[in-house]
Design a protein around this motif. Structure first.
Motif, PDB file in Angstrom:
ATOM      1  N   HIS A   1       0.830  -1.219   0.000  1.00  0.00           N
ATOM      2  CA  HIS A   1       0.000   0.000   0.000  1.00  0.00           C
ATOM      3  C   HIS A   1       0.859   1.261   0.000  1.00  0.00           C
ATOM      4  N   GLY A   2       2.171   1.065  -0.188  1.00  0.00           N
ATOM      5  CA  GLY A   2       3.039   2.232  -0.198  1.00  0.00           C
ATOM      6  C   GLY A   2       3.304   2.771   1.202  1.00  0.00           C
ATOM      7  N   LEU A   3       3.096   1.960   2.239  1.00  0.00           N
ATOM      8  CA  LEU A   3       3.294   2.437   3.610  1.00  0.00           C
ATOM      9  C   LEU A   3       4.607   1.898   4.177  1.00  0.00           C
ATOM     10  N   THR A   4       5.352   2.761   4.867  1.00  0.00           N
ATOM     11  CA  THR A   4       6.601   2.330   5.479  1.00  0.00           C
ATOM     12  C   THR A   4       6.320   1.891   6.919  1.00  0.00           C
ATOM     13  N   PHE A   5       7.362   1.420   7.586  1.00  0.00           N
ATOM     14  CA  PHE A   5       7.258   1.016   8.988  1.00  0.00           C
ATOM     15  C   PHE A   5       6.779   2.205   9.845  1.00  0.00           C
ATOM     16  N   SER A   6       7.376   3.404   9.548  1.00  0.00           N
ATOM     17  CA  SER A   6       6.970   4.612  10.287  1.00  0.00           C
ATOM     18  C   SER A   6       5.492   4.914  10.071  1.00  0.00           C
ATOM     19  N   ASP A   7       5.026   4.741   8.832  1.00  0.00           N
ATOM     20  CA  ASP A   7       3.616   5.025   8.536  1.00  0.00           C
ATOM     21  C   ASP A   7       2.704   4.128   9.365  1.00  0.00           C
ATOM     22  N   HIS A   8       3.104   2.834   9.493  1.00  0.00           N
ATOM     23  CA  HIS A   8       2.281   1.895  10.262  1.00  0.00           C
ATOM     24  C   HIS A   8       2.196   2.323  11.730  1.00  0.00           C
ATOM     25  N   ILE A   9       3.348   2.729  12.296  1.00  0.00           N
ATOM     26  CA  ILE A   9       3.338   3.174  13.706  1.00  0.00           C
ATOM     27  C   ILE A   9       2.467   4.427  13.822  1.00  0.00           C
ATOM     28  N   ASP A  10       2.617   5.321  12.802  1.00  0.00           N
ATOM     29  CA  ASP A  10       1.867   6.583  12.857  1.00  0.00           C
ATOM     30  C   ASP A  10       0.362   6.380  12.782  1.00  0.00           C
ATOM     31  N   GLN A  11      -0.057   5.277  12.159  1.00  0.00           N
ATOM     32  CA  GLN A  11      -1.509   5.035  12.104  1.00  0.00           C
ATOM     33  C   GLN A  11      -2.078   4.936  13.511  1.00  0.00           C
ATOM     34  N   ILE A  12      -1.253   4.472  14.467  1.00  0.00           N
ATOM     35  CA  ILE A  12      -1.722   4.385  15.861  1.00  0.00           C
ATOM     36  C   ILE A  12      -1.385   5.678  16.613  1.00  0.00           C
ATOM     37  N   LEU A  13      -0.111   6.103  16.495  1.00  0.00           N
ATOM     38  CA  LEU A  13       0.338   7.214  17.344  1.00  0.00           C
ATOM     39  C   LEU A  13      -0.228   8.575  16.933  1.00  0.00           C
ATOM     40  N   THR A  14      -0.750   8.696  15.720  1.00  0.00           N
ATOM     41  CA  THR A  14      -1.374   9.979  15.363  1.00  0.00           C
ATOM     42  C   THR A  14      -2.887   9.807  15.184  1.00  0.00           C
ATOM     43  N   HIS A  15      -3.395   8.677  15.651  1.00  0.00           N
ATOM     44  CA  HIS A  15      -4.828   8.412  15.575  1.00  0.00           C
ATOM     45  C   HIS A  15      -5.570   9.346  16.528  1.00  0.00           C
ATOM     46  N   LYS A  16      -6.822   9.689  16.147  1.00  0.00           N
ATOM     47  CA  LYS A  16      -7.588  10.656  16.953  1.00  0.00           C
ATOM     48  C   LYS A  16      -7.770  10.190  18.401  1.00  0.00           C
TER      49      LYS A  16
END
Lengths: 694, 44
Positions: A277-292
């Protein structure tokens, strides 16, 4: 004298700051440079000459770095005005060299999107391709060239790579204006076209001029329209029509350009380590850590963990320092004859300095965690989730870093506000920065929590400390919102934030910073706190009562410090404080941590015991005249809330005076924060009483 | 140690502390000496 060759082409070199523009400018022009000023502003105008591949003379103009043509600073205004052909004496350039940092293409392409709308030929100098490669980025150059519709030259300007290709591109007989650009909504295009017809006869690109005027903020628009009332009326009418069709005239073109940029990037830039999906390891972590929701929970969880560690890990070293301090006090007491000198050394110097030094382990652990969060890249995420809250009260996104620095100390925080261009936004940040709990408050919180809940587990203690930090943050946001609506009104610009990839923290760097902090803390304890302790001891010991058989308590009460405490007692009695706490409040006006050393001195002088007891025990045993304890849970909470909200720091007053260049703001700040602290402590103490707490 | 010597020493310590604080406040300071924040940049 040889005649100067006729200029074949005038070229502007432009791009975001720190992309290597000046390196390319210097490499092309060598020593053939001229430095002047743009008329009316103190922005440097740098021009130079060079010869193209076929010997044709070219003039190169180095424009100040800018992030977009939506200007925020005088430098950016110059770049925009030159490109629009608005600057007298500076002809509109024939072409633009857009310098991009290849490792940050997604961020830097926004400016290119705006250049493409200017109807000037653009040549993209894709600089720092080596850095991009090291970061695991692969850029499809042909794809990028086709998407932008302009020549793209890969470069490493610092090593001179790509210069020949750039010269060749500039020397072409004709340079094409690209037909590629961000697709604006049709309604917006229609309004731009209508406005362009009104601007016919304008020197530069009428379309760009129309776009710019439509998307300007109100205060800037009045200045840009230069009093042309017909034009202003037409712009306002066009904006109203756009709003009616559900479009924000300022945000719509920005959104369209960003959508276009991400489309271009998605098809041309590939990262190593990306999934399907074009997502990096950082992107995956960010899906949680920047979640509302999860983002906030993670943030609060991390802070709670930090405070638990502050209590648990620091316990043993704090006990060692305390034991060492008591041993030194005992030894000194035994070797000095009774009298004022012994009292000065033991009760003044050792107790005063020792009670502050005890907190060194906790402060170091705080800095260890702050370093860890900063180095790992989490702080940028914290800024991101906080921005939602901050923008709600109208705080500028750039205020986050100053406010975050204020957790360590308000002074670097206030200095960091210099990055905020808008004066009102900057002053609001300065006014609320000291509400963030700095490390000097830690000793006060720690001693009060020890008294408040001696037997509780560390999680409860950490919870109370976290609450104190949160009260500070909430107070800062509420006050900022209030100031923005009243004395310091201004519009809130959007925050553009780059989230760096997560990295493993470098422990050596963190330990080095902790060591620097420790040195600063010890130096401060050995100089300022030592001097203040000596003076406080004198204030608490003199003048002595004339009766020779006066008790220690009467001596303290008769001293200047004691009288000061008695004088302010009526004001602080509603907060649950006695006159001795009053002395602590007055003494700690210079620096918050002095509160702990003053309390230590007061109880030591009063007890006049040979063995130096633990300050917590002394405070716990302290009784009022009616036999009730002075430090009830409610009083402890009230004191903590007072210290969360009160200014109590002379160094901050001095820096606010310097940064705002007036005494008005620091004095206002002392007044509002002291009033806020008094009201906060009053509500806690009296409210708690009404609810039946003691 | 006689009471007079003690009083002189105490007096010197108090005056010394006062002088230190006053002179320190008058001197143009760098941030690293005022607040404990450790910033080394001069405050311009």
């Amino acid at each position: 004298m040889a005649e100067a060759p006729q200029i074949f082409r005038r070229i502007a070199i432009a791009g975001n700051p720190n992309t290597g523009k000046s390196t390319i400018f210097n490499a092309l022009t060598g020593l053939r440079q001229k430095v002047g000023n743009y008329p009316g502003v103190t922005v440097e105008k740098k021009t130079g000459r060079f010869f193209g591949s076929h010997g044709e003379a070219m003039e190169l103009l180095d424009l100040p770095g800018s992030y977009s043509l939506q200007v925020r600073s005088p430098d950016e205004a110059v770049s925009r005005d030159v490109l629009l052909g608005r600057v007298p004496g500076t002809p509109r350039p024939d072409a633009i060299i857009a310098v991009l940092d290849a490792s940050n293409l997604d961020r830097h392409l926004y400016l290119v999107a705006q250049f493409l709308e200017l109807d000037i030929p653009v040549i993209v100098a894709l600089n720092m391709v080596d850095v991009a490669e090291k970061r695991g980025l692969t850029i499809d150059l042909l794809g990028l060239k086709n998407s932008l519709g302009v020549p793209v030259i890969p470069m490493v300007a610092s090593r001179g790579q790509g210069l020949i290709e750039l010269k060749q591109a500039l020397s072409r007989a004709t340079l094409q204006v690209s037909d590629q650009r961000a697709q604006l909504p049709i309604v917006l295009e229609r309004e731009v076209a209508a406005l362009s017809r009104m601007l016919k006869g304008h020197a530069g690109s009428v379309r760009s001029e129309a776009m710019l005027l439509l998307s300007l903020e109100d205060d800037r628009l009045a200045a840009e329209a230069k009093g042309d009332s017909t034009l202003l009326t037409e712009i306002h009418a066009a904006r109203e029509r756009l709003k009616l069709s559900g479009l924000d005239p300022i945000a719509a073109p920005v959104d369209a350009r960003y959508a276009w940029v991400s489309e271009v990037c998605a098809s041309t830039v590939h990262r190593q380590g990306e999934d399907s999906h074009g997502l990096t390891f950082s992107d995956h972590i960010d899906q949680i850590l920047t979640h509302k929701l999860w983002g906030w929970l993670a943030f609060v969880g991390m802070m709670a963990l930090m405070f638990v560690c502050i209590f648990v890990v620091a316990q043993a070293p704090m006990d060692w320092i305390r034991a060492a301090m008591q041993a030194v006090a005992k030894w000194t007491g035994a070797h000095l004859p009774p009298g004022d000198l012994r009292s000065l050394v033991v009760d003044g110097v050792i107790v005063g300095v020792g009670n502050v030094v005890v907190f060194l382990p906790q402060i170091l652990i705080l800095f260890f965690f702050l370093g860890l969060l900063e180095d790992s890249g989490y702080m940028a995420r914290a800024a991101f989730i906080m921005d939602r809250l901050m923008s709600r009260v109208g705080l500028h996104g750039k205020s986050f870093v100053p406010l975050l620095s204020s957790f360590a100390c308000a002074i670097p925080g206030i200095m960091a506000t210099r990055t905020i261009e808008n004066r009102n936004d900057r002053f609001v940040t300065i006014l609320v920065a000291p509400l963030m709990s700095c490390s000097a408050r830690l000793p006060v919180y720690a001693i009060m929590i020890a008294l408040l809940m001696p037997a509780s587990n560390v999680w409860s203690k950490a919870g109370v400390m976290l609450c104190m930090y949160l009260i500070g943050v909430i107070a800062a946001f509420v006050m900022a919102g209030l100031f923005k609506k009243t004395i310091l009104r201004s519009e809130t610009p959007m925050l553009l934030l780059e989230l760096p990839p997560y990295r493993a923290p470098v422990f050596r760097g963190i330990v080095q910073r902790m060591w620097e902090r420790a040195v600063v803390f010890i130096r401060r304890a050995g100089t300022v706190i030592l001097a203040l302790s000596v003076l406080l001891w004198a204030l608490l010991s003199f003048p002595k009562p004339t009766e020779p058989d006066a008790t220690q308590s009467e001596i303290l009460s008769h001293s200047i410090g004691g009288r000061m405490g008695h004088a302010i007692e009526p004001v602080i009695a509603p907060l649950g404080y006695d006159w001795k706490i009053g002395i602590g409040l007055v003494a700690s006006f210079a620096a918050r941590e002095v509160f702990v050393s003053t309390m230590g001195q007061i109880y030591n002088i009063e007890d006049a015991k040979e063995d130096n007891e633990d300050l917590r025990t002394q405070m716990r045993d302290e009784r009022r005249a009616d036999g009730t304890p002075v430090f009830t849970p409610l009083t402890c909470l009230s004191i903590m809330v007072f210290y969360v909200l009160a200014m109590q720091c002379l160094s901050t007053v001095a820096i606010v005076r310097r940064e705002t260049n007036s005494w008005r703001w620091p004095l206002f700040q002392i007044a509002y924060m002291t009033a806020l602290a008094w009201i906060g402590a009053f509500v806690v103490y009296q409210g708690g009483h009404l609810l039946g707490f003691r | 140690m006689s009471a007079t010597v003690q009083q002189i020493l105490v007096g010197m310590a108090v005056i010394g502390a006062l002088l230190y604080l006053v002179l320190r406040a008058r001197k143009k300071k760098n941030c690293d000496s005022g607040c404990g924040c450790g910033t080394k940049k001069p405050l311009k």
